[in-house]
Write a protein that holds these residues in place. Structure first.
Motif, PDB file in Angstrom:
ATOM      1  N   GLY A 101       1.193  -1.525  -0.361  1.00  0.00           N
ATOM      2  CA  GLY A 101      -0.298  -0.289  -0.309  1.00  0.00           C
ATOM      3  C   GLY A 101       0.525   1.099   0.263  1.00  0.00           C
ATOM      4  O   GLY A 101       0.425   2.089   0.162  1.00  0.00           O
ATOM      5  N   ILE A 102       2.221   1.190  -0.540  1.00  0.00           N
ATOM      6  CA  ILE A 102       2.816   2.061  -0.395  1.00  0.00           C
ATOM      7  C   ILE A 102       3.337   2.556  -1.768  1.00  0.00           C
ATOM      8  O   ILE A 102       3.517   2.036  -2.375  1.00  0.00           O
ATOM      9  CB  ILE A 102       3.705   2.285   0.125  1.00  0.00           C
ATOM     10  N   THR A 103       3.058   4.016  -2.208  1.00  0.00           N
ATOM     11  CA  THR A 103       3.600   4.625  -3.081  1.00  0.00           C
ATOM     12  C   THR A 103       4.618   4.821  -3.315  1.00  0.00           C
ATOM     13  O   THR A 103       5.245   5.942  -2.200  1.00  0.00           O
ATOM     14  CB  THR A 103       2.646   5.937  -3.824  1.00  0.00           C
ATOM     15  N   ARG A 104       5.812   4.401  -4.564  1.00  0.00           N
ATOM     16  CA  ARG A 104       7.282   5.033  -4.408  1.00  0.00           C
ATOM     17  C   ARG A 104       7.217   5.479  -5.486  1.00  0.00           C
ATOM     18  O   ARG A 104       6.879   5.766  -6.589  1.00  0.00           O
ATOM     19  CB  ARG A 104       8.119   3.570  -3.775  1.00  0.00           C
ATOM     20  N   TYR A 105       8.990   6.341  -5.567  1.00  0.00           N
ATOM     21  CA  TYR A 105       8.462   7.878  -6.668  1.00  0.00           C
ATOM     22  C   TYR A 105      10.411   8.355  -6.045  1.00  0.00           C
ATOM     23  O   TYR A 105      10.555   8.159  -5.619  1.00  0.00           O
ATOM     24  CB  TYR A 105       8.110   8.853  -6.996  1.00  0.00           C
ATOM     25  N   THR A 106      10.876   8.689  -7.698  1.00  0.00           N
ATOM     26  CA  THR A 106      12.041   9.517  -7.378  1.00  0.00           C
ATOM     27  C   THR A 106      11.824  10.517  -7.580  1.00  0.00           C
ATOM     28  O   THR A 106      10.665  11.092  -8.516  1.00  0.00           O
ATOM     29  CB  THR A 106      12.761   9.573  -8.407  1.00  0.00           C
ATOM     30  N   LEU A 107      11.930  11.668  -6.436  1.00  0.00           N
ATOM     31  CA  LEU A 107      11.062  13.546  -6.662  1.00  0.00           C
ATOM     32  C   LEU A 107      12.512  13.803  -7.466  1.00  0.00           C
ATOM     33  O   LEU A 107      13.547  13.441  -6.258  1.00  0.00           O
ATOM     34  CB  LEU A 107      10.765  13.416  -5.462  1.00  0.00           C
ATOM     35  N   LEU A 108      12.506  15.058  -8.130  1.00  0.00           N
ATOM     36  CA  LEU A 108      13.243  16.152  -8.437  1.00  0.00           C
ATOM     37  C   LEU A 108      12.826  17.181  -7.745  1.00  0.00           C
ATOM     38  O   LEU A 108      11.764  17.726  -8.032  1.00  0.00           O
ATOM     39  CB  LEU A 108      13.755  16.291  -9.640  1.00  0.00           C
ATOM     40  N   VAL A 109      13.521  18.032  -6.728  1.00  0.00           N
ATOM     41  CA  VAL A 109      13.168  19.233  -6.237  1.00  0.00           C
ATOM     42  C   VAL A 109      14.648  19.923  -6.659  1.00  0.00           C
ATOM     43  O   VAL A 109      15.742  20.039  -6.295  1.00  0.00           O
ATOM     44  CB  VAL A 109      12.850  19.448  -5.012  1.00  0.00           C
ATOM     45  N   ARG A 110      14.143  21.348  -7.545  1.00  0.00           N
ATOM     46  CA  ARG A 110      15.503  22.273  -8.550  1.00  0.00           C
ATOM     47  C   ARG A 110      14.776  23.514  -7.728  1.00  0.00           C
ATOM     48  O   ARG A 110      13.968  24.485  -7.890  1.00  0.00           O
ATOM     49  CB  ARG A 110      14.819  22.240  -9.836  1.00  0.00           C
TER      50      ARG A 110
END
Length: 204
Positions: A101-110
């Motif tokens: 039940g966990i949504t995983r992702y690669t996040l970029l903050v510029r």
């Protein structure tokens, strides 16, 4: 031993207000039920705050596989509720929804100065928490976070990014997880925010 002290000891151990021989002069005061009830409420509050991984949610998968690279070719942008001066985007190929039940992702903050901060994270929709598994390196590799812990999603500082993901993309209404990663990508694309420029100067 003093007879009164002995009587009090017998009564305390037995837990009853029975009259014991030689104890007639000992006054027994009933416990205030209000104190007991208040203690129960305080204990309940402590349990809610001191959340244990797995008490009220499916236990997290023990083995978390990181994406192949922290520098994918394309980033799909999304707008945050706060921190509008930063550009935020997700790697569509990295988005997944696990059986836990966990949504995983690669996040970029510029940042406005062009500094890219990349991280691989997860959001547990059922408990409104997020966890960072790894941070991206300049060579495209990953540095795992030692002993990553779940943190409450709120509206403070950089957490506003996770609040947007929780409210609008990574989770469905009612705190349930989406069907799969494609469902998350579909919701982001509906915002029509397009792809983040590959280069920091804004050109493609």
């Amino acid at each position: 031993m003093n007879s009164k002290l002995l009587c009090r000891l017998i009564i305390a151990l037995s837990g009853v207000a029975a009259m014991v021989a030689g104890c007639k002069d000992v006054e027994i005061k009933p416990q205030d039920p209000g104190n007991y009830n208040r203690a129960l409420r305080q204990r309940a509050e402590i349990v809610k705050i001191d959340y244990d991984d797995g008490d009220s949610a499916v236990p997290e998968n023990t083995s978390i596989q990181l994406p192949a690279t922290s520098q994918p070719a394309n980033w799909i942008r999304f707008k945050t509720k706060r921190l509008a001066e930063n550009q935020t985007a997700l790697d569509t190929d990295s988005i997944s929804v696990g059986g836990d039940g966990i949504t995983r992702y690669t996040l970029l903050v510029r940042t406005p100065r062009g500094v890219d901060n990349v991280s691989y994270e997860g959001i547990r929709c059922a408990t409104r928490e997020w966890k960072m598994y790894a941070t991206g390196r300049s060579d495209g590799g990953w540095s795992r976070v030692p002993e990553p812990r779940w943190r409450r999603i709120d509206e403070v500082g950089i957490n506003a990014v996770r609040l947007t993901l929780f409210d609008d993309y990574a989770c469905d209404r009612g705190g349930s997880a989406p069907k799969d990663g494609k469902a998350v990508v579909s919701k982001i694309k509906k915002s029509n925010d397009g792809l983040l420029a590959k280069r920091r100067d804004g050109s493609n």
